[in-house]
Design an enzyme around this catalytic site. Structure first.
Site, PDB file in Angstrom:
ATOM      1  N   HIS A 174       0.843  -1.209   0.000  1.00 16.11           N
ATOM      2  CA  HIS A 174       0.000   0.000   0.000  1.00 16.11           C
ATOM      3  C   HIS A 174       0.871   1.249   0.000  1.00 16.11           C
ATOM      4  O   HIS A 174       1.197   1.797   1.047  1.00 16.11           O
ATOM      5  CB  HIS A 174      -0.934  -0.010   1.218  1.00 16.11           C
ATOM      6  N   HIS A 203       1.694   5.071  -2.114  1.00 13.71           N
ATOM      7  CA  HIS A 203       1.338   6.084  -3.113  1.00 13.71           C
ATOM      8  C   HIS A 203       2.626   6.683  -3.667  1.00 13.71           C
ATOM      9  O   HIS A 203       3.338   7.382  -2.955  1.00 13.71           O
ATOM     10  CB  HIS A 203       0.478   7.181  -2.484  1.00 13.71           C
ATOM     11  N   HIS A 213      -6.010  -0.549   5.265  1.00 10.59           N
ATOM     12  CA  HIS A 213      -5.736   0.257   6.463  1.00 10.59           C
ATOM     13  C   HIS A 213      -6.861   0.263   7.507  1.00 10.59           C
ATOM     14  O   HIS A 213      -7.467   1.293   7.771  1.00 10.59           O
ATOM     15  CB  HIS A 213      -5.336   1.678   6.093  1.00 10.59           C
ATOM     16  N   ASN A 254      -6.387   9.249   6.594  1.00  4.47           N
ATOM     17  CA  ASN A 254      -7.704   8.681   6.309  1.00  4.47           C
ATOM     18  C   ASN A 254      -7.565   7.177   6.070  1.00  4.47           C
ATOM     19  O   ASN A 254      -6.904   6.788   5.115  1.00  4.47           O
ATOM     20  CB  ASN A 254      -8.281   9.369   5.067  1.00  4.47           C
ATOM     21  N   ASP A 266       0.667   2.571   3.915  1.00  4.03           N
ATOM     22  CA  ASP A 266      -0.166   3.624   3.317  1.00  4.03           C
ATOM     23  C   ASP A 266       0.679   4.899   3.178  1.00  4.03           C
ATOM     24  O   ASP A 266       0.250   5.991   3.527  1.00  4.03           O
ATOM     25  CB  ASP A 266      -1.437   3.889   4.129  1.00  4.03           C
TER      26      ASP A 266
HETATM   27 ZN   LIG Z   1      -6.862   4.655   1.563  1.00  7.49          ZN
END
Ligand SMILES: [Zn+2]
Length: 450
Positions: A62, A64, A234, A303, A330
């Site tokens: 996970h 980004h 998450h 979040n 995340d």
């Molecule tokens: Zn998310």
């Protein structure tokens, strides 16, 4: 160049239930042998791993990477450099880029750029819906052909249950897991932190735990209905763990992941360090110096949000009893100028690749909640299994992705040392325990501690 002999480390390979002091010989980028007193063929470098853990290369499913389109925050070069520093040899990037990864062209672009500029393996996920808008299905078959390993609308959540059902049916047909960011928009509305005691004290709008739990329940029902593999991303709430535990007992094809910030911090942290250490931070790690930060620090905004102490305890229990099988970061980089605004206006998310191993060791292994091998499994064989990756093990013949770390070494995470382009992290200045010594991808050392 892609050969290496790692000597004298404690080799922990959960996939093979192997845990012993041994040497690991890597030849031409593959694991060649594991055993006692192996000798290095001529020209092969020796790495002294004595006193350290030698694990299969860690996988973070996970992340980004922000490329394409948001490269002021991060790009493939900096994101994979941060991964290497954190001990990760494989990362899975989320499709909420600009444009979104909802077409084969963008998948190809990331594959090409990762091969050229990335220092670790990059696996790509595709969107569930076009432009992650939650309205029309993305071309899931074409994305699969392009090489994605899962679908997700992460950052967003498909609200239309019928659309989600159809997407699950397609995903099952193409043997792709569906990863879901669980957020019911009608319950969460514009909440910015956990709905409980502290959001009222601070005057911030609440994001109730039920907003996550409702979608976890929905996903359990859809996994049963369609037979698709659904993975809840998450997880932050106690109710989600309870739902997952019960469903897994019945054999539903559902799974979950947890991030270190959710099982280390709580919503009290948004009220500032003094309030946090006086309340939920008590006894946490027995730190000698307590890091400090102000109230409304936007590096504590993510979040789903940081939740109550009871939720944190439930996530830890879920990790300990196997309900939650996967650990991840995340990793969500944002620029300083984006985060340096009022709490309400700041984007959600923090970076995490460089701190997740230490924080997981501290909360799970050093506290005795989980044996080391089980924690390593949550970073290796378990995510590999979910995504059908040919990774996460030190079996002879496997790709020589290896992470070497000292589980007891103490260090302080400094802003200047982070390889990420963004510095939105709540753990700067924290004394951490568990330090990467070397990250090896296909036999090549891509990061070594100074
Ligand atoms: Zn998310």
């Amino acid at each position: 160049m892609n050969s290496l002999l790692l000597t004298g480390g404690r080799v922990v390979d959960p996939a093979n239930k192997f845990d012993a002091i041994a040497d690991v010989l890597i030849l031409e980028g593959k694991i060649s042998a594991i055993g006692q007193k192996l000798s290095a063929p001529t020209g092969v470098k020796v790495f002294d791993a004595k006193g350290k853990i030698v694990a299969p290369g860690l996988i973070d499913l996970h992340v980004h990477l922000r490329e394409p389109g948001q490269t002021a925050k991060e790009n493939i070069a900096t994101g994979t450099a941060a991964a290497a520093r954190g001990g990760f040899t494989s990362i899975v990037c989320m499709p909420n880029t600009v444009p979104a990864i909802d077409n084969a062209g963008t998948v190809a672009l990331i594959h090409e750029r990762a091969a050229r500029e990335g220092v670790v393996n990059v696996f790509v996920t595709g969107a569930i819906t076009k432009n992650i808008a939650g309205e029309e299905m993305a071309p899931i078959g074409g994305l699969k052909k392009a090489g994605i390993v899962a679908i997700t609308d992460d950052g967003h959540c498909v609200q239309n249950n019928d659309l989600m059902r159809r997407a699950c049916e397609y995903a099952k047909m193409f043997d792709l897991p569906v990863m879901d960011h669980c957020q019911d928009y009608s319950l969460v509305t514009d909440g910015v932190m956990h709905e409980g005691y502290w959001n009222v004290v601070l005057g911030l709008r609440g994001w109730p735990a039920a907003g996550e739990e409702a979608i976890v329940a929905r996903n359990i029902l859809l996994a049963e209905l369609t037979g698709a593999k659904i993975h809840c991303q998450h997880l932050s709430a106690a109710g989600s763990v309870k739902l997952l535990r019960e469903a897994k007992k019945r054999g539903v094809s559902i799974s979950g992941e947890a991030c270190p910030h959710h099982f280390t911090l709580t919503d009290a942290a948004v009220a500032g360090s003094e309030k946090f250490w006086a309340a939920d931070g008590k006894q946490l790690f027995h730190l000698q110096t307590l890091p400090s930060w102000p109230a409304y620090d936007t590096n504590f905004k993510m979040n789903p949000p940081l939740r109550s102490a009871a939720d944190r305890a439930a996530i830890l229990d879920g990790l300990a009893d196997g309900t939650i099988e996967i650990l991840c970061s995340d990793h969500a980089p944002h620029c300083d100028y984006e985060k340096e605004v009022e709490f309400d206006y700041a984007p959600f998310g923090i970076t995490g690749l460089e701190t997740e191993l230490a924080l997981s060791l501290m909360q799970l292994v050093h506290t005795g909640r989980l044996p080391l091998a089980e924690m390593i499994a949550k970073f290796t064989v378990n995510p590999a299994k979910l995504l059908n990756l040919n990774k996460g093990t030190l079996s002879v013949g496997a790709d020589a992705d290896v992470t070497v770390f000292d589980e007891k070494a103490e260090w302080i995470f400094n802003r200047a040392d982070s390889a990420s382009k963004s510095k939105n992290n709540p753990f700067f200045g924290w004394p951490l325990k568990g330090k990467i010594a070397a990250t090896v991808v296909a036999g090549k050392v891509v990061f070594a501690a100074a």
